[in-house]
Design an enzyme around this catalytic site. Structure first.
Site, mmCIF file in Angstrom:
data_model
loop_
_atom_site.group_PDB
_atom_site.id
_atom_site.type_symbol
_atom_site.label_atom_id
_atom_site.label_comp_id
_atom_site.label_asym_id
_atom_site.label_seq_id
_atom_site.Cartn_x
_atom_site.Cartn_y
_atom_site.Cartn_z
ATOM 1 C CB CYS A 188 -0.909 -0.030 1.229
ATOM 2 S SG CYS A 188 -1.743 1.516 1.586
ATOM 3 C CB CYS A 243 0.637 1.370 4.288
ATOM 4 S SG CYS A 243 -1.121 0.980 4.310
#
Length: 170
Positions: free
Chosen positions: A29, A32
């Site tokens: 991600c 993230c």
């Protein structure tokens, strides 16, 4: 060694005691990855803040992502003695620290009791996420290891679903 506590299905109940900030992330991600260094810095200040900072890799712990009903990444929760609140603020180090120091979490509505990660309902949701991971592993085994065509794997699952339904109906 990272000051961030890694949580999994066997130790997640640690968040039921004390004050925690918990991040749900996936290694692939981009959002993230952007907050990873901020989260590490936040964890280094955790002792000064009187909290524990943890993280959960949703690719490795589908049951936990189901228990917390994680639908977007990254997702951050604040927990204080088993009362959970979803953090929706900015993901800067200053804002994360301010959320704890200024007790901004007190103004956030706690997660409803039936939707709390420690509830029976979310225990069942964790089971469903585990089951879906198990099905995915079987599908990957059938198509990858045994070399079956994808549609043959689907047909096997359809047949199994019909037979289980028939058996339960009887």
């Amino acid at each position: 060694r990272s000051p961030v506590r890694v949580l999994c299905g066997s130790n997640w109940s640690l968040v039921l005691q004390g004050q925690w900030m918990l991040e749900f992330y996936a290694p692939w991600c981009p959002a993230c990855q952007q907050i990873e260094s901020t989260w590490e810095s936040f964890a280094k200040e955790s002792e000064h803040l009187g909290i524990t900072v943890g993280k959960v890799d949703v690719t490795q712990e589908p049951g936990l992502s189901g228990r917390f009903f994680v639908t977007t990444l990254p997702t951050i929760y604040h927990a204080n003695d088993g009362v959970f609140r979803r953090y929706r603020g900015s993901r800067t180090l200053e804002d994360l620290q301010g959320y704890i120091l200024e007790r901004k979490w007190e103004a956030v509505e706690p997660v409803a009791g039936w939707k709390s990660p420690s509830s029976i309902m979310m225990h069942g949701m964790a089971g469903l996420f585990h089951f879906s991971g198990w099905i995915r592993q079987i599908h990957n085994y059938l198509t990858g290891t045994l070399g079956m065509h994808v549609w043959v794997s689907y047909a096997i699952f359809i047949l199994a679903t019909l037979l289980i339904g028939l058996f339960l109906g009887l």
